[in-house]
Design a protein around this motif. Structure first.
Motif, mmCIF file in Angstrom:
data_model
loop_
_atom_site.group_PDB
_atom_site.id
_atom_site.type_symbol
_atom_site.label_atom_id
_atom_site.label_comp_id
_atom_site.label_asym_id
_atom_site.label_seq_id
_atom_site.Cartn_x
_atom_site.Cartn_y
_atom_site.Cartn_z
ATOM 1 N N ALA A 57 35.688 12.207 3.014
ATOM 2 C CA ALA A 57 36.581 12.884 3.956
ATOM 3 C C ALA A 57 37.408 13.892 3.175
ATOM 4 O O ALA A 57 38.336 13.513 2.458
ATOM 5 C CB ALA A 57 37.477 11.883 4.670
ATOM 6 N N GLY A 58 37.060 15.155 3.299
ATOM 7 C CA GLY A 58 37.655 16.186 2.472
ATOM 8 C C GLY A 58 39.170 16.238 2.493
ATOM 9 O O GLY A 58 39.821 16.142 1.448
ATOM 10 N N ALA A 59 39.766 16.397 3.682
ATOM 11 C CA ALA A 59 41.219 16.532 3.773
ATOM 12 C C ALA A 59 41.923 15.295 3.229
ATOM 13 O O ALA A 59 42.911 15.402 2.490
ATOM 14 C CB ALA A 59 41.624 16.775 5.229
ATOM 15 N N ALA A 60 41.422 14.117 3.567
ATOM 16 C CA ALA A 60 42.032 12.876 3.100
ATOM 17 C C ALA A 60 41.940 12.759 1.582
ATOM 18 O O ALA A 60 42.877 12.284 0.927
ATOM 19 C CB ALA A 60 41.350 11.679 3.756
ATOM 20 N N GLN A 61 40.836 13.196 1.019
ATOM 21 C CA GLN A 61 40.671 13.121 -0.433
ATOM 22 C C GLN A 61 41.610 14.083 -1.144
ATOM 23 O O GLN A 61 42.173 13.752 -2.192
ATOM 24 C CB GLN A 61 39.210 13.401 -0.816
#
Length: 239
Positions: A57-61
């Motif tokens: 999960a890009g944003a979460a990472q």
């Protein structure tokens, strides 16, 4: 009959891979940047790859990297990830109506691969989508994200120390880059970002909360404020 079914599954899987190639290509710069920033944040190659493999999960990472850099506890990081990815509940429910019937075990596999991009590709496809098509889309996207995370980390390891330190600024630039496409679609996103930013800044500058909790509280309060304002505006319009 059985051979025909197998051929149909293989055909759908190939179509899924073809449909997911555009996502895989789009993930290259974002995943490379994540891997690079993960290196400058202090994550090992294995840790960076595992994060992409298990979270995907890009944003979460990216948010997790900023929290890790700030020394925030693991519980707060997990809760932040939950808040950021809570939209996946809605996407999963919507996609379930789009998909053909499949065993729960199979559904759990492609449910893990739901991102904004894979959801869009599958949800906008005409007619029902099979599990094999969804798995094809998600497998190629997932592979690109994980592999390029590792590649980005390796690139970061070869950079001079002063340049690695300067890359911390790129984390904030990436957040702006992630925000801009949404701003073009809805002005509401701008209000959400501005209100959340103001609340978060106030909480941090006054030492009212730790960084992780400040992000959580500012996100919730911003969403509540904007939705309340929209609701009141609609009621005023009706009256």
């Amino acid at each position: 009959m059985q051979q025909t079914a197998v051929q149909s599954i293989q055909s759908d899987f190939k179509k899924g891979i073809q449909a997911g190639m555009s996502i895989a290509v789009g993930y290259v710069p974002v995943a490379l940047t994540f891997g690079l920033l993960a290196k400058t944040t202090g994550l090992t190659l294995l840790e960076a790859i595992l994060m992409s493999m298990l979270v995907f999960a890009g944003a979460a990472q990216y948010i997790s990297l900023s929290l890790i850099a700030g020394g925030v506890g693991i519980g707060v990081i997990i809760f932040n990830t939950f808040i950021v990815n809570i939209r996946h509940f809605l996407m999963s429910a919507s996609l379930n109506e789009k998909m053909d019937d499949a065993p729960k075990r199979t559904k759990s596999l492609y449910a893990f691969g739901i991102t904004d991009e894979t959801f869009t590709v599958i949800a906008t496809r005409s007619g029902k989508s099979s599990a094999s098509f969804a798995l094809g889309v998600m497998l190629v996207a997932y592979g690109s994200w994980v592999l390029n995370t590792g590649a980005g980390h390796l690139i970061g390891a070869s950079l001079p120390d002063f340049l690695q330190a300067a890359m911390s600024i790129a984390l904030y630039a990436m957040f702006v880059g992630l925000l801009m496409p949404s701003l073009r679609k809805s002005i509401k996103v701008l209000y959400l970002a501005l209100i959340a930013g103001c609340i978060n800044s106030a909480l941090i500058l006054t030492d009212s909360m730790e960084t992780g909790w400040a992000i959580i509280v500012s996100t919730i309060l911003s969403a509540a404020a904007v939705e309340t304002a929209i609701l009141l505006k609609r009621k005023a319009g009706v009256q």
